[in-house]
Design an enzyme around this catalytic site. Structure first.
Site, PDB file in Angstrom:
ATOM      1  N   GLU A 175     -10.352 -13.950  10.851  1.00 39.18           N
ATOM      2  CA  GLU A 175     -10.216 -14.658   9.583  1.00 39.18           C
ATOM      3  C   GLU A 175      -8.730 -14.880   9.314  1.00 39.18           C
ATOM      4  OE1 GLU A 175     -11.604 -12.368   6.214  1.00 39.18           O
ATOM      5  OE2 GLU A 175     -10.713 -13.778   4.806  1.00 39.18           O
ATOM      6  N   GLU A 184     -15.301   6.432  -1.197  1.00 42.46           N
ATOM      7  CA  GLU A 184     -15.777   5.048  -1.272  1.00 42.46           C
ATOM      8  C   GLU A 184     -15.515   4.241   0.001  1.00 42.46           C
ATOM      9  OE1 GLU A 184     -13.152   6.285  -2.771  1.00 42.46           O
ATOM     10  OE2 GLU A 184     -11.624   4.801  -3.292  1.00 42.46           O
ATOM     11  N   HIS A 201     -10.933   9.726  -0.445  1.00 44.96           N
ATOM     12  CA  HIS A 201     -11.608   8.547  -1.002  1.00 44.96           C
ATOM     13  C   HIS A 201     -12.980   8.350  -0.349  1.00 44.96           C
ATOM     14  CE1 HIS A 201      -8.231   6.649  -3.230  1.00 44.96           C
ATOM     15  NE2 HIS A 201      -7.484   7.294  -2.359  1.00 44.96           N
ATOM     16  N   CYS A 250      -9.214  11.137  -5.817  1.00 41.71           N
ATOM     17  CA  CYS A 250      -7.780  11.167  -5.531  1.00 41.71           C
ATOM     18  C   CYS A 250      -6.970  11.450  -6.798  1.00 41.71           C
ATOM     19  CB  CYS A 250      -7.358   9.889  -4.824  1.00 41.71           C
ATOM     20  SG  CYS A 250      -5.897  10.153  -3.820  1.00 41.71           S
ATOM     21  N   LYS A 293     -13.995 -15.884   1.667  1.00 42.56           N
ATOM     22  CA  LYS A 293     -13.866 -16.071   3.118  1.00 42.56           C
ATOM     23  C   LYS A 293     -14.161 -14.761   3.850  1.00 42.56           C
ATOM     24  CE  LYS A 293      -9.906 -17.741   3.688  1.00 42.56           C
ATOM     25  NZ  LYS A 293      -8.691 -17.050   4.133  1.00 42.56           N
TER      26      LYS A 293
HETATM   27  N1  GLN Z   1      -0.572   9.089  -6.962  1.00 40.42           N
HETATM   28  C1  GLN Z   1      -1.305  10.141  -6.328  1.00 40.42           C
HETATM   29  C2  GLN Z   1      -0.638  10.611  -5.043  1.00 40.42           C
HETATM   30  O1  GLN Z   1       0.139   9.892  -4.467  1.00 40.42           O
HETATM   31  C3  GLN Z   1      -2.739   9.731  -6.076  1.00 40.42           C
HETATM   32  C4  GLN Z   1      -2.901   8.624  -5.089  1.00 40.42           C
HETATM   33  C5  GLN Z   1      -4.270   7.996  -5.119  1.00 40.42           C
HETATM   34  O2  GLN Z   1      -5.010   8.131  -6.067  1.00 40.42           O
HETATM   35  N2  GLN Z   1      -4.620   7.247  -4.094  1.00 40.42           N
HETATM   36  O3  GLN Z   1      -0.896  11.673  -4.581  1.00 40.42           O
END
Ligand code: GLN
Length: 532
Positions: free
Chosen positions: A141, A508, A506, A380, A17
């Site tokens: 949605e 991504e 991140h 991360c 969806k």
């Molecule tokens: N557990 C780690 C932290 O809290 C990494 C978190 C993650 O990879 N998003 O810093």
């Protein structure tokens, strides 16, 4: 005057969806409309931030630091917009704001009820998106499946909304499944009839039915659905399975869906611009060679937990004219001596995560990548493990660790900042959203970005511990990115290596179809050069 489109789902969950809603958004945007998106999630959690990936899949983080449903990732990628906390609304948020108002006395004298108080609050959230995003069209949605108790207030709210805004301004699209029974060679319409029946009982008559099928929709099935569900035959739309999700808008376009939607909503536009999208999709579909990347994580049975990474691979692959094959490796299986499992891949990625399970396996995978010149991207938790690995095996800080996994480690190279130590609540209290990062020019990252100031999204509690910065740098670690305001380490690299980058943020989350994230793009390029 804003127009509103509502997307509901029937029969069962996981029919796509989110992709369907995002695709409609992409198509309408290509006609020159300003489109915004809203996802309703009928669960009681305020946001998915505290849920386990097995429960929920990926938690997508917006620029402004909201922890949201992974469908927001699809919306950002397909529609090319940056969304905000108000683009994802849960039952938990609705109830808590109604209860807060009740305590303030805003409903003094009255009994608070689902109808009208909860349903009014829900409708106000739809209007808020239209206002904040100045949208020509808001696509909403509704999470869950028609028939769930939880989604009832949301369905009631969108029914009322249509009544208030008028027929020419609102549109209902229902996505269902037509199971194919091979022994009789037939597509079955009964589940669709039932789920549309449920919708009509609540007072919602869908304008369009999108039919997920494995095989092309037959004339008979189309006319049967039209008759039983009270929808014009031309508005029964085929949504056939595709290998590449970015093909979905193109398939809808072939069914003339955009024109039909515009006609119903009294909209007109001369523009039409899916050409570049189409070229890009065929580039992905026609990539001849393949590059093999190992993803060493702990939720590998649950690919939805890594949705944005998978999409970022697709974007980066297209930019390099290559198909990215990802091999999912369970971190716990990388026990001592099992690193060989990784040797048939050309690049290794260690994604984010929480908790200590699988940590030692990830560290072994990172050591293998570092020592054997495998291009590496750590994200991360992947970055934190890279720091631990380097501290232990290169800087000889024996038993170095993160205090998340070993509070008594002699070398807490990853630790909480003092301000994080004070926080007791778990919900929404991590370092979240976009922060500035100053990138070192002469580094893998500097070359990838081609810029010195970038903004990237975060979701973590722990940080690189600056007490160990000098020792680790002297042992050869390159600090390639810093958050200047607090002098936090955001990117580390191994200089004497073909390509080794690990980021506290991140990347991504901000990769888009024709704008691949520079780090993913260069990681894939480096992996293509790895000869085994
Ligand atoms: N557990 C780690 C932290 O809290 C990494 C978190 C993650 O990879 N998003 O810093």
């Amino acid at each position: 005057m804003t127009k509103y489109i509502f997307v509901t789902g029937g029969v069962l969950s996981s029919l796509g969806k989110g992709i369907a809603a995002a695709s409609i958004g992409a198509l309408l945007k290509s006609r020159g409309f300003k489109v915004s998106m809203l996802k309703f999630d009928p669960y009681i959690n305020v946001d998915p931030g505290t849920m386990n990936p097995y429960q929920h899949g990926e938690v997508f983080v917006t620029k402004d630091g909201a922890e949201t449903d992974l469908d927001l990732g699809h919306y950002e990628r397909f529609v090319g917009v940056d969304l905000s906390y108000y683009n994802n609304v849960t039952a938990g948020q609705i109830y808590s704001s109604v209860i807060e108002k009740e305590r303030r006395g805003e409903y003094l004298g009255r009994t608070i009820q689902v109808i009208p108080h909860i349903t009014d609050e829900i409708q106000e959230r739809i209007r808020k998106v239209a206002r904040e995003d100045r949208a020509d069209i808001v696509i909403t949605e509704v999470g869950g499946t028609v028939g769930d108790i939880e989604s009832l207030p949301f369905l009631e709210a969108i029914r009322q909304f249509g009544l208030k805004e008028g027929k020419q301004n609102t549109l209902y699209i229902h996505l269902t499944l037509l199971p194919y029974i091979p022994s009789i060679g037939e597509l079955k319409t009964k589940p669709t009839q039932h789920s549309v029946g449920r919708l009509r009982e609540i007072g919602i008559q869908p304008d369009f039915i999108l039919c997920r099928t494995q095989v092309p929709l037959t004339r008979q099935a189309r006319s049967k659905i039209s008759l039983f569900c009270n929808v014009e035959e031309e508005n029964v739309i085929q949504a056939i399975d595709v290998d590449n999700v970015y093909e979905v808008p193109l398939r809808f376009e072939r069914e003339n869906l955009t024109e039909k939607i515009m006609k119903k909503l009294n909209l007109s536009s001369k523009k039409e611009n899916m050409k570049e999208w189409e070229e890009w999709v065929s580039k992905i579909n026609n990539a001849r060679s393949e590059v093999r990347i190992a993803v060493v994580g702990k939720y590998v049975q649950m690919k939805d937990a890594y949705k944005s990474i998978i999409e970022a691979f697709t974007h980066a692959g297209a930019a390099n004219n290559v198909r990215v094959y990802s091999g999912w490796i369970e971190a716990e299986e990388i026990v001592d001596g099992a690193e060989g499992k990784l040797s048939s891949f050309q690049g290794i990625l260690v994604p984010g995560g929480f908790g200590s399970r699988g940590i030692e396996g990830k560290i072994r995978a990172i050591r293998f990548a570092r020592e054997n010149n495998y291009p590496f991207l750590g994200i991360c938790l992947g970055m934190q493990c890279s720091v631990i690995e380097f501290a232990r095996n290169v800087a000889h800080l024996e038993d170095a660790n993160s205090t998340e996994f070993d509070p008594l480690t002699p070398y807490p190279v990853i630790d909480l900042l003092p301000e994080q130590k004070k926080i007791k609540d778990k919900g929404g209290t991590m370092r979240l959203g976009e922060y500035e990062c100053r990138v070192k020019k002469d580094s893998f990252s500097g070359r990838a970005y081609g810029r010195e100031v970038v903004y990237e999204r975060h979701r973590h509690r722990y940080e690189f511990n600056n007490t160990y910065r000098k020792i680790l740098e002297e042992a050869g670690l390159r600090i390639a990115g810093i958050y200047p305001e607090k002098d936090l380490v955001e990117i580390i690299e191994i200089p004497d290596h073909p390509w080794f980058v690990a980021t506290q943020f991140h990347p991504e989350f901000s990769s888009k179809p024709r704008l691949p994230h520079p780090l993913f793009r260069d990681f894939i390029r480096a992996a293509m050069e790895k000869t085994l």
